[in-house]
Scaffold this motif. Structure first.
Motif, mmCIF file in Angstrom:
data_model
loop_
_atom_site.group_PDB
_atom_site.id
_atom_site.type_symbol
_atom_site.label_atom_id
_atom_site.label_comp_id
_atom_site.label_asym_id
_atom_site.label_seq_id
_atom_site.Cartn_x
_atom_site.Cartn_y
_atom_site.Cartn_z
ATOM 1 N N ASP A 58 59.813 25.405 0.460
ATOM 2 C CA ASP A 58 60.445 24.187 0.979
ATOM 3 C C ASP A 58 59.403 23.235 1.563
ATOM 4 O O ASP A 58 59.471 22.014 1.371
ATOM 5 C CB ASP A 58 61.466 24.534 2.069
ATOM 6 N N GLU A 59 58.431 23.801 2.276
ATOM 7 C CA GLU A 59 57.396 22.983 2.903
ATOM 8 C C GLU A 59 56.452 22.403 1.856
ATOM 9 O O GLU A 59 56.043 21.236 1.946
ATOM 10 C CB GLU A 59 56.611 23.815 3.914
ATOM 11 N N ILE A 60 56.101 23.205 0.856
ATOM 12 C CA ILE A 60 55.231 22.719 -0.216
ATOM 13 C C ILE A 60 55.894 21.551 -0.939
ATOM 14 O O ILE A 60 55.267 20.531 -1.225
ATOM 15 C CB ILE A 60 54.909 23.857 -1.203
ATOM 16 N N ASN A 61 57.185 21.698 -1.224
ATOM 17 C CA ASN A 61 57.931 20.632 -1.897
ATOM 18 C C ASN A 61 57.945 19.359 -1.060
ATOM 19 O O ASN A 61 57.734 18.253 -1.578
ATOM 20 C CB ASN A 61 59.361 21.103 -2.178
ATOM 21 N N ALA A 62 58.173 19.519 0.242
ATOM 22 C CA ALA A 62 58.249 18.353 1.130
ATOM 23 C C ALA A 62 56.908 17.636 1.251
ATOM 24 O O ALA A 62 56.860 16.411 1.384
ATOM 25 C CB ALA A 62 58.737 18.787 2.509
ATOM 26 N N VAL A 63 55.808 18.392 1.169
ATOM 27 C CA VAL A 63 54.483 17.811 1.400
ATOM 28 C C VAL A 63 53.887 17.176 0.150
ATOM 29 O O VAL A 63 53.316 16.082 0.212
ATOM 30 C CB VAL A 63 53.517 18.883 1.960
ATOM 31 N N ILE A 64 54.010 17.831 -1.027
ATOM 32 C CA ILE A 64 53.308 17.305 -2.205
ATOM 33 C C ILE A 64 54.209 16.888 -3.363
ATOM 34 O O ILE A 64 53.716 16.320 -4.341
ATOM 35 C CB ILE A 64 52.247 18.305 -2.733
ATOM 36 N N VAL A 65 55.501 17.157 -3.279
ATOM 37 C CA VAL A 65 56.406 16.762 -4.369
ATOM 38 C C VAL A 65 57.194 15.505 -4.005
ATOM 39 O O VAL A 65 57.106 14.477 -4.690
ATOM 40 C CB VAL A 65 57.368 17.910 -4.742
#
Length: 225
Positions: A58-65
């Protein structure tokens, strides 16, 4: 690592092409917000994960997607266990052994947005969410390498990097020949790290995966970083 990911996408302009490559440990944990269809969040484990915790999809998606705007392209190359949906992208290319494929819809039932702000994200990952990625010397014959990273490079060098479909199929062929057989893989999972003697050997089922923020024809779309 989160700061580095934030730096990667900060100030992007149309025409920018970004690459995020991670080769290391991946894991899973119970999904806390109900947005993962399998009930688990996929995670990446940076070097300080034992003290700072794992980085959740969820955090990866929020930061780079989500921040990617129109005209910006991001490729993620994730060589880790349980990594198929670690970017939480909406669509997964489910390919069979013959190379035929369908796009699976992984959008959360809640309606939560997991796409971009107009940009394009495509991710190659080491294995499916319920699989483990191998580290092995069976491929290079010289030293242990991440099987997914090796097969990715090999696909390009052997002339199979024309389309995303040909890339994925070639990567799987390389791994099937060398890793998915008894004694073929050396497995760097978090579980194996805790076992007496550390890493263990044995056959492994590993199938590289492709996910994206939008569906496309994988055999006609030209592969380009």
């Amino acid at each position: 690592m989160i700061l580095a990911l934030s730096w990667l996408v900060q100030g992007c302009q149309p025409g920018d092409s970004l690459v995020f490559h991670f080769s290391g440990h991946g894991s899973q944990q119970k999904d806390s917000d109900g947005d993962d269809l399998d009930g688990y969040d996929e995670t990446l484990c940076p070097t300080d994960f034992e003290t700072e915790g794992m980085i959740v999809d969820d955090e990866i998606n929020a930061v780079i997607v989500k921040p990617l705007t129109h005209g910006v392209k991001l490729h993620a190359i994730i060589d880790a266990c349980h990594s198929s949906t670690v970017l939480d992208l909406p669509f997964l290319c489910r390919m069979d052994k013959s190379g035929k494929y369908v796009w699976e819809d992984h959008r959360p039932r809640s309606g939560a947005w997991k796409g971009t702000s107009g940009g394009e994200v495509i991710s190659f990952s080491g294995c499916d969410d319920d699989q483990i990625s191998a580290e092995t010397s069976a491929l290079s014959k010289i030293t242990s390498t991440g099987a997914m990273t090796y097969s990715f490079i090999q696909a390009i060098e052997s002339g199979h990097g024309n389309t995303y479909g040909s890339m994925l199929k070639a990567m799987r062929t390389t791994i099937h020949k060398k890793i998915n057989e008894p004694g073929g893989g050396k497995l760097p999972s978090l579980i194996s790290m805790l076992l007496p003697g550390g890493l263990f050997r044995g056959g492994i089922r590993q199938e590289p995966q492709l996910t994206a923020n939008e569906q496309f024809d994988v055999y006609s779309k030209h592969f380009s970083l």
